[in-house]
Write a protein that holds these residues in place. Structure first.
Motif, PDB file in Angstrom:
ATOM      1  N   HIS A   1       0.897  -1.248   0.128  1.00 41.69           N
ATOM      2  CA  HIS A   1       0.000  -0.078   0.062  1.00 41.69           C
ATOM      3  C   HIS A   1       0.948   1.315  -0.080  1.00 41.69           C
ATOM      4  O   HIS A   1       1.992   1.214   0.372  1.00 41.69           O
ATOM      5  CB  HIS A   1      -0.821  -0.098   1.290  1.00 41.69           C
ATOM      6  CG  HIS A   1      -1.775  -1.080   1.053  1.00 41.69           C
ATOM      7  ND1 HIS A   1      -3.128  -1.080   0.354  1.00 41.69           N
ATOM      8  CD2 HIS A   1      -1.974  -2.101   2.051  1.00 41.69           C
ATOM      9  CE1 HIS A   1      -3.803  -2.101   0.608  1.00 41.69           C
ATOM     10  NE2 HIS A   1      -3.136  -2.752   1.649  1.00 41.69           N
ATOM     11  N   TYR A   2       0.151   2.421  -0.469  1.00 46.44           N
ATOM     12  CA  TYR A   2       0.829   3.854  -0.439  1.00 46.44           C
ATOM     13  C   TYR A   2       0.331   4.337   1.008  1.00 46.44           C
ATOM     14  O   TYR A   2      -0.533   3.592   1.671  1.00 46.44           O
ATOM     15  CB  TYR A   2       0.208   4.539  -1.521  1.00 46.44           C
ATOM     16  CG  TYR A   2       0.458   3.893  -2.816  1.00 46.44           C
ATOM     17  CD1 TYR A   2       1.664   4.303  -3.578  1.00 46.44           C
ATOM     18  CD2 TYR A   2      -0.488   3.564  -3.430  1.00 46.44           C
ATOM     19  CE1 TYR A   2       1.862   3.793  -4.737  1.00 46.44           C
ATOM     20  CE2 TYR A   2      -0.212   2.795  -4.989  1.00 46.44           C
ATOM     21  CZ  TYR A   2       1.041   2.950  -5.599  1.00 46.44           C
ATOM     22  OH  TYR A   2       1.185   2.569  -6.713  1.00 46.44           O
ATOM     23  N   ILE A   3       0.798   5.427   1.464  1.00 43.37           N
ATOM     24  CA  ILE A   3       0.799   5.956   2.587  1.00 43.37           C
ATOM     25  C   ILE A   3      -0.763   6.229   2.602  1.00 43.37           C
ATOM     26  O   ILE A   3      -1.500   6.303   3.551  1.00 43.37           O
ATOM     27  CB  ILE A   3       1.562   7.076   2.805  1.00 43.37           C
ATOM     28  CG1 ILE A   3       2.919   6.810   3.010  1.00 43.37           C
ATOM     29  CG2 ILE A   3       1.179   8.073   3.932  1.00 43.37           C
ATOM     30  CD1 ILE A   3       3.901   8.037   3.292  1.00 43.37           C
ATOM     31  N   ALA A   4      -1.426   6.904   1.566  1.00 42.40           N
ATOM     32  CA  ALA A   4      -2.475   7.437   1.573  1.00 42.40           C
ATOM     33  C   ALA A   4      -3.695   6.090   1.683  1.00 42.40           C
ATOM     34  O   ALA A   4      -4.771   6.453   2.261  1.00 42.40           O
ATOM     35  CB  ALA A   4      -3.036   8.067   0.066  1.00 42.40           C
ATOM     36  N   ASP A   5      -3.185   4.978   1.155  1.00 39.93           N
ATOM     37  CA  ASP A   5      -4.089   3.733   1.465  1.00 39.93           C
ATOM     38  C   ASP A   5      -4.165   3.357   2.924  1.00 39.93           C
ATOM     39  O   ASP A   5      -5.309   3.207   3.245  1.00 39.93           O
ATOM     40  CB  ASP A   5      -3.288   2.695   0.734  1.00 39.93           C
ATOM     41  CG  ASP A   5      -3.344   2.570  -0.924  1.00 39.93           C
ATOM     42  OD1 ASP A   5      -3.843   3.757  -1.128  1.00 39.93           O
ATOM     43  OD2 ASP A   5      -2.571   1.941  -1.412  1.00 39.93           O
ATOM     44  N   ASP A   6      -3.109   3.845   3.632  1.00 37.67           N
ATOM     45  CA  ASP A   6      -3.114   3.363   5.024  1.00 37.67           C
ATOM     46  C   ASP A   6      -4.055   4.338   5.600  1.00 37.67           C
ATOM     47  O   ASP A   6      -4.695   4.226   6.710  1.00 37.67           O
ATOM     48  CB  ASP A   6      -1.723   3.152   5.529  1.00 37.67           C
ATOM     49  CG  ASP A   6      -0.929   2.033   5.164  1.00 37.67           C
ATOM     50  OD1 ASP A   6      -1.556   1.020   4.693  1.00 37.67           O
ATOM     51  OD2 ASP A   6       0.264   2.003   5.582  1.00 37.67           O
ATOM     52  N   ILE A   7      -4.000   5.559   5.439  1.00 33.98           N
ATOM     53  CA  ILE A   7      -4.784   6.736   6.026  1.00 33.98           C
ATOM     54  C   ILE A   7      -6.218   6.319   5.765  1.00 33.98           C
ATOM     55  O   ILE A   7      -7.025   6.588   6.870  1.00 33.98           O
ATOM     56  CB  ILE A   7      -4.302   8.142   5.613  1.00 33.98           C
ATOM     57  CG1 ILE A   7      -2.843   8.605   5.844  1.00 33.98           C
ATOM     58  CG2 ILE A   7      -5.274   9.129   5.872  1.00 33.98           C
ATOM     59  CD1 ILE A   7      -2.216   9.682   5.584  1.00 33.98           C
ATOM     60  N   ALA A   8      -6.549   5.991   4.539  1.00 30.33           N
ATOM     61  CA  ALA A   8      -7.814   5.575   4.057  1.00 30.33           C
ATOM     62  C   ALA A   8      -8.607   4.676   5.088  1.00 30.33           C
ATOM     63  O   ALA A   8      -9.661   4.501   5.351  1.00 30.33           O
ATOM     64  CB  ALA A   8      -7.959   5.611   2.574  1.00 30.33           C
ATOM     65  N   GLY A   9      -7.746   3.335   5.009  1.00 25.63           N
ATOM     66  CA  GLY A   9      -7.767   2.337   5.952  1.00 25.63           C
ATOM     67  C   GLY A   9      -8.287   2.793   7.236  1.00 25.63           C
ATOM     68  O   GLY A   9      -9.410   2.179   7.947  1.00 25.63           O
ATOM     69  N   ALA A  10      -7.389   3.417   8.041  1.00 22.27           N
ATOM     70  CA  ALA A  10      -7.807   3.962   9.365  1.00 22.27           C
ATOM     71  C   ALA A  10      -9.135   4.704   9.373  1.00 22.27           C
ATOM     72  O   ALA A  10      -9.743   4.624  10.141  1.00 22.27           O
ATOM     73  CB  ALA A  10      -6.545   4.884   9.846  1.00 22.27           C
ATOM     74  N   VAL A  11      -9.291   5.650   8.411  1.00 24.00           N
ATOM     75  CA  VAL A  11     -10.829   6.452   8.452  1.00 24.00           C
ATOM     76  C   VAL A  11     -11.902   5.485   8.267  1.00 24.00           C
ATOM     77  O   VAL A  11     -12.729   5.626   9.080  1.00 24.00           O
ATOM     78  CB  VAL A  11     -10.524   7.529   7.373  1.00 24.00           C
ATOM     79  CG1 VAL A  11     -11.917   7.989   7.134  1.00 24.00           C
ATOM     80  CG2 VAL A  11      -9.534   8.614   7.542  1.00 24.00           C
ATOM     81  N   ILE A  12     -11.802   4.260   7.494  1.00 20.90           N
ATOM     82  CA  ILE A  12     -12.675   3.636   7.359  1.00 20.90           C
ATOM     83  C   ILE A  12     -12.913   2.812   8.710  1.00 20.90           C
ATOM     84  O   ILE A  12     -14.042   2.616   9.329  1.00 20.90           O
ATOM     85  CB  ILE A  12     -12.351   2.435   6.225  1.00 20.90           C
ATOM     86  CG1 ILE A  12     -12.542   3.104   4.738  1.00 20.90           C
ATOM     87  CG2 ILE A  12     -13.180   1.263   6.317  1.00 20.90           C
ATOM     88  CD1 ILE A  12     -12.142   2.218   3.772  1.00 20.90           C
TER      89      ILE A  12
END
Length: 347
Positions: free
Chosen positions: A284-295
Motif C-alpha cells: 500500500h501507499y501512505i494514502a491507502d493506510d490513512i484511508a484504511g484508518a478512516v474507514i
C-alpha cells in the motif's frame, strides 16, 4: 454487499465463487472455528470443575453450556457468522471483478502523494534502509500474514466470549462495515499498490511468505485479464488498506471493551507493525493506510451507535446501553459510565 455481488455477477456473466482456504471453503471454515471455540470454552472449564471427580465431567459440561450457550448467544453467533460469510464472499467476488468494472488505475497519483509526504523520498526505501532487508523482512512478513487467520478468529472470539452480548454485535457490525467500505474504496480509487506498479523498489528484500503471496496474486490477476478459461480469483487492490482497516477496528474494539491493559497494548503494537508491513512490502501507499484508518474509525463509530454503545469522554471510552438479563447493564457500567466489571467485558 450480497446484492451488489449478485448484480455484478449477472452483469458480467461471471459466476460467484466461494474463496477457498487451507481448511476448505469459508462456509465450512467458519462453523469449524465456532466448533473449536465451543470445545475450548466448555472442555477446559468442565475439566477444571471436575478435577477431583472425573465422573462429574458431563454434568459440569451441561451446566456450562446452560450458563453460556444461551438462546441470545446462539442468535449472536448465527447472525454474526451469516453476516460475515455474505460480506466476505461478496467482498472477494467484487474485488475479483475490479479489472473488469473499475476505471483506470491511479498508482501514479498515489505514488506522487507518497513522495510528497516523504519529502521527495520513497517511503519503502526509507524503511528498507532503517530496518534492513533481512530479519526485519521475516518479522514483518509474519505480522502481515497473521492477518489471514486473525480476522475471522477475532470475530469468533467476540461472538463466543464477549461477556456483554452487545459487544459481540458491535464487533461483528464494525467488522462487516470495514470490509464493505473497503470494497467501495477499491472502486472509487482503483490501484494496484506500489509492489505491483513499481516492482524494482522491492527487489532486494529477502524471500518470505509475503513475496510468494504477491507472486501468486500477480499471476491470478493476469489469469483474469488474459485467460478467458481461468477459474482463479484475482485479489490485487491497493486503495484503501483493509489490513490497516481491520486491525485498527480490532484494536479500537479491544480498547473499548477489554479490561486487561496488556491485551490492549498488544493490539496497538500489532497495529503499528501492520502499518509498517504494508509500506515495507509495497502492498500500500501512505494514502491507502490513512484511508484504511478512516474507514475503521467510521465503522467502529457507526457499529457502536447501531448496537447501543454510549461514547464517553469525547469518544475515548464507552459503555453499553443494552445487554441481556444474565448480564444487566449495571453489572458493567457505573453511575458515571465507567467500566468496573470484576470479570471484565470480555471473559
Amino acid at each position: 454487499m450480497g446484492s451488489l455481488a449478485v448484480v455484478a455477477s449477472l452483469r458480467l456473466g461471471e459466476p460467484l465463487r466461494d474463496p477457498d482456504g487451507f481448511l476448505g471453503p469459508s462456509w465450512l471454515r467458519l462453523p469449524l472455528m465456532v466448533l473449536g471455540a465451543f470445545v475450548v470454552d466448555v472442555v477446559p472449564r468442565s475439566l477444571w470443575r471436575s478435577r477431583t471427580d472425573v465422573r462429574s465431567f458431563p454434568a459440569h459440561a451441561r451446566a456450562i453450556i446452560r450458563e453460556h450457550w444461551t438462546r441470545e448467544r446462539i442468535a449472536l453467533v448465527t447472525i454474526g457468522l451469516a453476516s460475515f460469510f455474505v460480506t466476505y464472499v461478496s467482498y472477494r467476488n467484487l474485488k475479483n471483478y475490479l479489472p473488469l468494472l473499475a476505471g483506470e488505475t491511479q498508482d501514479r497519483v498515489l505514488h506522487q502523494i507518497d513522495q510528497v509526504l516523504a519529502f521527495g523520498h520513497e517511503p519503502a526505501v526509507i524503511l528498507h534502509v532503517v530496518l534492513g532487508e533481512g530479519i526485519a523482512a521475516h518479522v514483518l512478513a509474519f505480522v502481515y500474514l497473521m492477518f489471514l487467520p486473525l480476522s475471522p478468529a477475532s470475530l469468533i472470539v467476540w461472538l463466543v466470549w464477549s461477556r456483554n452480548i452487545s459487544y459481540g454485535y458491535w464487533y461483528a457490525t464494525a467488522h462487516c462495515l470495514t470490509w464493505a467500505l473497503g470494497t467501495a474504496s477499491y472502486y472509487l480509487v482503483p490501484s494496484l499498490g506500489p509492489n505491483f506498479a513499481y516492482v524494482w523498489l522491492y527487489a532486494d528484500i529477502d524471500q518470505t511468505g509475503v513475496k510468494a503471496l504477491q507472486d501468486a496474486l500477480y499471476y491470478g490477476r493476469k489469469d483474469i485479464l488474459y485467460n478467458p478459461f481461468a477459474d482463479s480469483i484475482q485479489s490485487v487492490a491497493g486503495f484503501a488498506s483493509l489490513h490497516v482497516g481491520i486491525i485498527l477496528t480490532l484494536a479500537l474494539i479491544t480498547q473499548y471493551t477489554v479490561r486487561h491493559a496488556w491485551i490492549r497494548w498488544s493490539m496497538w503494537t500489532f497495529f503499528v507493525l501492520t502499518v509498517l508491513s504494508t509500506l515495507y512490502f509495497g502492498w500500500h501507499y501512505i494514502a491507502d493506510d490513512i484511508a484504511g484508518a478512516v474507514i475503521a474509525i467510521l465503522a467502529v463509530w457507526i457499529g457502536g451507535l447501531a448496537t447501543g454503545q454510549k461514547f464517553d469522554r469525547r469518544g475515548r471510552s464507552s459503555h453499553p446501553t443494552t445487554s441481556t438479563s444474565r448480564v444487566p447493564v449495571g453489572a458493567a457500567v457505573g453511575l458515571e459510565g465507567e467500566r468496573h466489571d470484576p470479570e471484565g467485558p470480555v471473559a
